[in-house]
Design an enzyme around this catalytic site. Structure first.
Site, PDB file in Angstrom:
ATOM      1  CE  LYS A 282       7.453   5.052  15.976  1.00 49.27           C
ATOM      2  NZ  LYS A 282       6.177   5.125  16.606  1.00 49.27           N
TER       3      LYS A 282
ATOM      4  CE  LYS B 269      -3.537   5.979  10.882  1.00 43.23           C
ATOM      5  NZ  LYS B 269      -2.459   6.446  11.757  1.00 43.23           N
TER       6      LYS B 269
ATOM      7  CE  LYS C 102       4.189  -3.890   5.196  1.00 47.11           C
ATOM      8  NZ  LYS C 102       3.290  -4.730   5.400  1.00 47.11           N
TER       9      LYS C 102
END
Ligand code: TRP
Length: 332
Positions: free
Chosen positions: A118, A200, A197
């Site tokens: 992040k 979501k 990969k």
């Protein structure tokens, strides 16, 4: 290390509820969860506290939580054998999390992969995300978990859990068993439709219960190279084939591998095969899911009973933890 050490094995794992579960979740975790329930006492919880680090919409969080429960039950989770419940139904978890905060150096959390990601992306993570691994440690240790079936991306979190358990035991006295991760490497990564990969957050996932039309649209978008129809193709470099391998019998796999190598077999053909295989593979579960959705009282009963069982274990754990740490209870 042998995953099934003699002695008491307690299986513990968290189920994400930040969105509809996809086939990466299925092959990376759900399938093992369901297989393990037959062998050992187990605690599986839908991690809605963890989901809150990103899902901050009440209706969504609630719906995703129930959806995860329905998905597990549809896929064969047996509530008579093991416990399925919602993480926040054991609020004592927060007490253990606090105690673990006090045992965790900030510098360890700064090395957290999800957190660092992040920061690299220029986002400003909330405290929940920063502290996510500590809550996960409490999740595992409060039920005396010894074996944690997870995807390969969770290795670091299990290391942190072991570390915290050891630190607690050294400082306050032996209490927590040191858990091991149980990772099936062969299926650890399932490619998404863009070849990265499946996740979501990459928006490249294929849902387990996607209906035929939506599934077809999704599969059609799987990235392939531009080898012409007639030319031979490399199955081991292709995203469609990587997915086919998860669903096909060994014979079918061999047959399609031949077809790829021979040429004259297009990615469109392979995609059509894949769609048929997926619909077939999840067909019975899709049917059970339909039934469950008509009987949500049953789903609630399962979760309630699972949480009741989990709270008994968590209560006993915390009573001992309070004694060991010198925290007092002056009531009751
Ligand atoms: N972090 C895990 C994941 O992303 C989910 C999780 C939360 C978990 N608590 C857990 C997994 C406890 C195993 C044990 O998949």
């Amino acid at each position: 290390m042998a995953p099934f050490a003699p002695g008491k094995t307690v299986v513990v794992s968290g189920i994400q509820s930040s969105g509809a579960l996809h086939i990466g979740n299925y092959f990376g975790a759900i399938r093992q969860h369901i297989a393990l329930q037959h062998a050992h006492p187990s605690y599986y919880f839908i991690v809605n506290y963890h989901a809150m680090t990103t899902v901050q919409d009440a209706a969504q969080l609630h719906a995703h939580t129930l959806d995860a429960a329905v998905t597990y039950l549809a896929l064969g989770f047996d509530p008579d054998r093991s416990n399925l419940f919602v993480q926040s139904d054991v609020p004592l978890l927060n007490e253990l999390t606090w105690i673990f905060f006090c045992l965790t150096p900030v510098s360890h959390l700064e090395k957290g992969v999800a957190y660092k990601d992040k920061v690299v992306q220029g986002l400003s993570p909330n405290c929940g995300l920063f502290n996510y691994p500590v809550l996960q440690a409490a999740d595992i240790l409060i039920y005396g978990g010894t074996l944690v079936p997870v995807g390969a991306d969770q290795r670091q979190h299990i290391e942190m859990t072991r570390d915290i358990a050891q630190r607690f035991n050294n400082r306050f006295g032996e209490h927590f068993p040191i858990p091991s991760a149980y990772i099936l490497d062969s299926v650890a990564t399932v490619p998404g439709i863009d070849g990265r990969k499946m996740s979501k957050s990459y928006n490249n996932a294929i849902g387990i219960f996607e209906e035929k039309a939506a599934l077809t649209r999704r599969v059609k978008r799987i990235k392939t190279d531009s080898t012409p129809l007639e030319a031979p193709k490399k199955p081991d470099k292709d995203n469609v084939f990587a997915l086919i391998k998860l669903f096909a019998t060994p014979e079918k796999q061999a047959e399609l591998r031949e077809a790829y190598l021979a040429g004259g077999y297009g990615y469109g053909h392979a995609k059509a095969e894949l769609i048929a295989m997926m619909l077939d593979y999840f067909g019975p579960a899709r049917e059970r899911r339909r039934e469950l959705l008509k009987d949500m009282d049953y789903v609630h009963d399962v979760l309630r009973q699972g949480a009741r069982n989990a709270r008994v274990v968590a209560d006993a754990c915390m009573e001992r933890v309070r004694k060991l740490t010198g925290l007092m209870t002056t009531y009751g």
